[in-house]
Scaffold this motif. Sequence first.
Motif, short mmCIF file in Angstrom:
data_model
loop_
_atom_site.label_atom_id
_atom_site.label_comp_id
_atom_site.label_asym_id
_atom_site.label_seq_id
_atom_site.Cartn_x
_atom_site.Cartn_y
_atom_site.Cartn_z
N VAL A 70 0.88 -1.22 0.17
CA VAL A 70 -0.09 -0.02 0.02
C VAL A 70 0.88 1.24 -0.04
O VAL A 70 1.97 1.47 1.07
CB VAL A 70 -0.77 -0.02 1.24
CG1 VAL A 70 -1.70 1.13 1.16
CG2 VAL A 70 -1.96 -1.31 1.42
N VAL A 71 0.93 2.04 -1.17
CA VAL A 71 1.62 3.16 -1.18
C VAL A 71 0.89 4.41 -0.77
O VAL A 71 -0.13 4.51 -1.52
CB VAL A 71 2.30 3.30 -2.55
CG1 VAL A 71 2.95 4.84 -2.70
CG2 VAL A 71 2.94 1.97 -3.03
N LEU A 72 1.18 5.11 0.14
CA LEU A 72 0.40 6.33 0.72
C LEU A 72 1.09 7.51 -0.06
O LEU A 72 2.42 7.46 -0.18
CB LEU A 72 0.59 6.53 2.08
CG LEU A 72 0.02 5.33 2.98
CD1 LEU A 72 0.00 5.79 4.60
CD2 LEU A 72 -1.60 5.22 2.40
N HIS A 73 0.17 8.43 -0.34
CA HIS A 73 0.67 9.66 -1.21
C HIS A 73 1.12 10.72 0.19
O HIS A 73 0.74 11.08 1.07
CB HIS A 73 -0.55 10.32 -1.48
CG HIS A 73 0.10 11.62 -2.36
ND1 HIS A 73 -1.17 12.09 -3.31
CD2 HIS A 73 1.14 12.39 -2.55
CE1 HIS A 73 -0.21 13.19 -3.77
NE2 HIS A 73 0.96 13.32 -3.25
N ARG A 74 2.58 10.65 0.03
CA ARG A 74 3.08 11.57 1.02
C ARG A 74 3.43 12.96 0.21
O ARG A 74 3.91 13.01 -0.93
CB ARG A 74 4.74 10.82 1.13
CG ARG A 74 5.45 11.82 2.01
CD ARG A 74 5.95 11.16 3.42
NE ARG A 74 6.63 12.10 4.24
CZ ARG A 74 7.94 11.77 4.83
NH1 ARG A 74 8.14 10.87 4.54
NH2 ARG A 74 8.26 12.76 5.66
N ALA A 75 3.09 13.88 1.21
CA ALA A 75 3.16 15.28 0.41
C ALA A 75 4.47 15.45 -0.08
O ALA A 75 5.55 15.45 0.51
CB ALA A 75 2.85 16.27 1.48
N GLY A 76 4.26 16.09 -1.31
CA GLY A 76 5.48 16.74 -1.95
C GLY A 76 6.28 15.27 -2.71
O GLY A 76 7.25 15.61 -3.53
N PHE A 77 5.45 14.20 -3.08
CA PHE A 77 6.02 13.06 -3.63
C PHE A 77 4.95 12.37 -4.44
O PHE A 77 4.66 11.34 -4.05
CB PHE A 77 6.49 12.13 -2.85
CG PHE A 77 7.94 12.62 -2.11
CD1 PHE A 77 9.08 12.47 -2.54
CD2 PHE A 77 7.82 13.34 -0.75
CE1 PHE A 77 10.30 12.97 -2.23
CE2 PHE A 77 9.05 13.75 -0.25
CZ PHE A 77 10.26 13.67 -0.46
N PRO A 78 4.32 12.96 -5.32
CA PRO A 78 3.11 12.46 -6.09
C PRO A 78 3.53 11.26 -6.88
O PRO A 78 4.91 11.19 -7.29
CB PRO A 78 2.86 13.85 -6.97
CG PRO A 78 4.00 14.51 -7.12
CD PRO A 78 4.62 14.46 -5.94
N SER A 79 2.58 10.29 -7.14
CA SER A 79 2.81 9.20 -7.60
C SER A 79 1.56 8.64 -7.98
O SER A 79 0.67 8.50 -7.30
CB SER A 79 3.78 8.05 -6.76
OG SER A 79 3.84 7.10 -7.47
N PRO A 80 1.56 7.99 -9.50
CA PRO A 80 0.34 7.42 -9.87
C PRO A 80 -0.04 6.01 -8.87
O PRO A 80 -1.12 5.50 -9.11
CB PRO A 80 0.72 6.80 -11.33
CG PRO A 80 1.95 7.26 -11.60
CD PRO A 80 2.49 7.92 -10.43
N ARG A 81 1.05 5.57 -8.22
CA ARG A 81 0.82 4.03 -7.40
C ARG A 81 0.24 4.43 -6.10
O ARG A 81 0.01 3.74 -5.37
CB ARG A 81 2.24 3.51 -7.04
CG ARG A 81 2.84 2.86 -8.43
CD ARG A 81 3.90 1.91 -7.99
NE ARG A 81 3.69 0.76 -7.01
CZ ARG A 81 4.48 0.18 -6.63
NH1 ARG A 81 5.67 0.10 -6.76
NH2 ARG A 81 3.93 -0.89 -5.67
N ALA A 82 0.38 5.90 -5.71
CA ALA A 82 -0.06 6.41 -4.29
C ALA A 82 -1.63 6.37 -4.05
O ALA A 82 -2.44 6.53 -4.90
CB ALA A 82 0.53 7.78 -4.10
N PHE A 83 -1.70 5.69 -3.00
CA PHE A 83 -3.37 5.90 -2.64
C PHE A 83 -3.84 6.89 -1.65
O PHE A 83 -2.94 7.38 -0.71
CB PHE A 83 -3.55 4.71 -1.88
CG PHE A 83 -4.82 4.26 -1.36
CD1 PHE A 83 -5.73 4.07 -2.01
CD2 PHE A 83 -5.13 4.21 0.11
CE1 PHE A 83 -7.38 3.73 -1.35
CE2 PHE A 83 -6.34 4.17 0.73
CZ PHE A 83 -7.51 3.85 0.00
#
Length: 185
Positions: A128-141
Amino acid sequence: MRQVALFGGSFNPPHVGHLMAATFVRATRAVDEVWLVPAFDHPFGKALTPFDDRVALCERLGQDCGPWFKVSRAEAEVGKEGRTIELLEYLLPQHPDTRFHFVIGSDILADLPKWKAWDRIEALVEVVVLHRAGFPSPRAFGPPIVEVSSTAVRAALNAGLRPDGLVPRQVLDLIESRQLTFGHP
């Protein structure tokens, strides 16, 4: 089958971003528990505050969360290099009735090529990849988790500042009562 989200890290020290991430995973994923798993040793050689202190800080972090929030000492029991694959190979046979999910922040994605047996990790657990602020990713939830880091917290503590708003008060109180230091940011 019990569903457990493993949320590993150095937690050096734990902060509100870790608490928000654990709460978000519990609220949005079909998991029964979230286990914070402090690293015993850092596989990339990062200096860490003693393990027992970081475990105690993590326990303080979740003291108001309820029985779904756990802190695991498994990294101390594995006794190897501190690699995630070693942790999973240790936990899976001990918990055959548990399906593990492994939580990481999107800021970690660039480092995955350095991880030992990442392809095997992905085969063993749901990542589970969480969206950490400043690190956008299409894998992020999910939405971005608050922008705070242990590095910023350590810098504030080393400057003699109390990082209110970045670290829950009960964690800061334990840091102060034990007179913990965290080395270089």
